[in-house]
Design a protein around this motif. Sequence first.
Motif, mmCIF file in Angstrom:
data_model
loop_
_atom_site.group_PDB
_atom_site.id
_atom_site.type_symbol
_atom_site.label_atom_id
_atom_site.label_comp_id
_atom_site.label_asym_id
_atom_site.label_seq_id
_atom_site.Cartn_x
_atom_site.Cartn_y
_atom_site.Cartn_z
ATOM 1 N N ASP A 257 52.014 49.566 -56.609
ATOM 2 C CA ASP A 257 51.668 48.671 -55.522
ATOM 3 C C ASP A 257 52.839 47.810 -55.065
ATOM 4 O OD1 ASP A 257 51.845 46.986 -57.674
ATOM 5 O OD2 ASP A 257 49.855 46.104 -57.450
ATOM 6 N N VAL B 243 50.829 51.246 -51.984
ATOM 7 C CA VAL B 243 49.399 51.044 -51.795
ATOM 8 C C VAL B 243 49.124 49.539 -51.739
ATOM 9 C CG1 VAL B 243 48.850 53.157 -53.012
ATOM 10 C CG2 VAL B 243 48.953 51.029 -54.277
ATOM 11 N N SER B 244 47.923 49.173 -51.331
ATOM 12 C CA SER B 244 47.573 47.764 -51.213
ATOM 13 C C SER B 244 47.717 47.070 -52.563
ATOM 14 C CB SER B 244 46.140 47.619 -50.707
ATOM 15 O OG SER B 244 46.024 48.208 -49.428
ATOM 16 N N ASN C 42 39.254 48.838 -61.565
ATOM 17 C CA ASN C 42 40.022 49.175 -60.373
ATOM 18 C C ASN C 42 39.110 49.499 -59.196
ATOM 19 O OD1 ASN C 42 42.710 48.881 -61.209
ATOM 20 N ND2 ASN C 42 42.692 50.852 -62.261
ATOM 21 N N SER D 112 37.714 51.694 -55.935
ATOM 22 C CA SER D 112 37.434 53.132 -55.875
ATOM 23 C C SER D 112 38.636 53.937 -55.402
ATOM 24 C CB SER D 112 36.234 53.394 -54.958
ATOM 25 O OG SER D 112 36.502 52.935 -53.639
ATOM 26 N N SER D 113 39.502 53.332 -54.591
ATOM 27 C CA SER D 113 40.680 54.057 -54.114
ATOM 28 C C SER D 113 41.657 54.375 -55.233
ATOM 29 C CB SER D 113 41.393 53.240 -53.031
ATOM 30 O OG SER D 113 41.815 51.978 -53.544
ATOM 31 N N VAL D 114 41.550 53.631 -56.330
ATOM 32 C CA VAL D 114 42.454 53.803 -57.466
ATOM 33 C C VAL D 114 41.714 54.373 -58.676
ATOM 34 C CG1 VAL D 114 43.989 52.573 -59.065
ATOM 35 C CG2 VAL D 114 43.894 51.907 -56.654
ATOM 36 N N ARG D 115 40.447 54.031 -58.838
ATOM 37 C CA ARG D 115 39.664 54.411 -60.013
ATOM 38 C C ARG D 115 39.722 55.918 -60.240
ATOM 39 N NH1 ARG D 115 33.671 51.911 -61.166
ATOM 40 N NH2 ARG D 115 33.221 52.976 -63.154
ATOM 41 N N LYS E 156 34.089 57.204 -58.691
ATOM 42 C CA LYS E 156 34.525 56.412 -57.552
ATOM 43 C C LYS E 156 33.372 55.850 -56.727
ATOM 44 C CE LYS E 156 38.939 58.880 -57.028
ATOM 45 N NZ LYS E 156 39.830 57.712 -57.104
ATOM 46 N N ASP E 157 32.175 56.413 -56.888
ATOM 47 C CA ASP E 157 31.033 55.920 -56.118
ATOM 48 C C ASP E 157 30.359 54.714 -56.769
ATOM 49 O OD1 ASP E 157 30.299 57.645 -58.199
ATOM 50 O OD2 ASP E 157 28.386 58.156 -57.248
ATOM 51 N N GLN F 233 32.986 48.544 -58.044
ATOM 52 C CA GLN F 233 34.091 48.065 -58.861
ATOM 53 C C GLN F 233 33.566 47.071 -59.883
ATOM 54 O OE1 GLN F 233 37.253 46.392 -56.575
ATOM 55 N NE2 GLN F 233 38.571 45.980 -58.330
#
Length: 419
Positions: free
Chosen positions: A150, A186-187, A269, A271-274, A278-279, A282
């Motif tokens: 990041d 990434v963010s 983390n 969902s973009s990283v997990r 992912k569904d 967090q």
Amino acid sequence: MTRPRCRIPSAALVATSALLLTAALLPTVGGVADAAPHSPLVLAAAPSGEQWHADLSVVDRDDVNVRRTAAGLRLRETRASGHRARSPHSAVAEGMLLTSSRTLARPATRVRAEIDASVPTGATVEAQVRGWRTLGWTEWQTATAGAVFDRSVTRVQTRVVLTATNDGATATVRGVRLTADATTAVSAATPGRTYRVYATRVGLVGEVTANGRTVQPRDHFVALPSRRGLSPLNTGDYTVRVCTTNGARCEYAPVWDVGPWNTRDDYWNPSSVRENWKDLPQGRPEAQAAYQSGYNGGRDQFGRTVLNPAGIDLADGTFWDGLQLTTNAWVDVAYLWTGGGPRGVVGGGPLNIRSGAGTSYAVRGLAARLAHVPIQCYVTGQSVAGPYRTTTRWNRLATGQYVSHAYISSVYGGSVPVC
């Protein structure tokens, strides 16, 4: 009650053209045909960027169940039934080599790994990296397809993780080539993530953790269900602050093991990283969702029925002495590597956390040896003689509690102001 943990390692990772392959599925990719057991994997042309080869020749105390042979790096003990090869509840043998960190010629935001290895059916090999930036180490990331950080990192450390099924077949790793370059970051992570999760007690004194530590009586560490936050042996690079829900007791403890239930569930983390699940929201462990609402059929990633919603395991000292728990309970956990600001490394411990700047103030918990604690500012208080200095300085932690600076071996991540 002691609840068994699972540390079954991750799936196979081998690299060609920076693509992820598994030994069990061996499709033709980029001109590399299906590989029979023990066949070599051919590296693609090297990408641009700063490049180096991981040093696989040195196997020492921070490495776990691996050995160097003339052919390459292999598991030392390959039978899953071996005491030193796995946790008592794992289905496979596992090992891990941790290399020395490399200082980069220029800061980078991406690191890619290419693995030259022979991987028999059922065995796996994976290259993971982490990067050093001002706030400390990033989480470990799989580097075969490219690990993106990041923010820019100035040092990179690599670890190689091997597994073998019960037939004893092991991969042979001849080399790992790393490439560091810059890409769009990434963010940035939200600092100081804190979630309420269910805690169970580790127990298992005399067994070996995922980072190679033999569990001691009244030990002080935690286990999380992902290697992304696993500290190397004898470090607290990844530390959590775990507190009772009423805030009366807290402990800062390093992450030294993987579990409970899952091994790829970095639920803290986004969902973009997990890595998996992912569904899920967090902060919601998969085991909790499986137990409470039947997620994934009520089973963990290995198909086992989930018997409690645990998202963290606490070693006995953390459980009994740090939090003074008598049974499994809900706790509030802060994943401190996601935060910012100066960090102090606890060199001697477990160290009392107090409500004020002196030993007459009430003890509110403990900071384990090697834990990294967030320091907000410092005040002048009672003089204390410790292993590193005699000082009147007391560090106020982010929770408003205090620890004597006499027990802090080093501070990084910025200068500490006066309160």
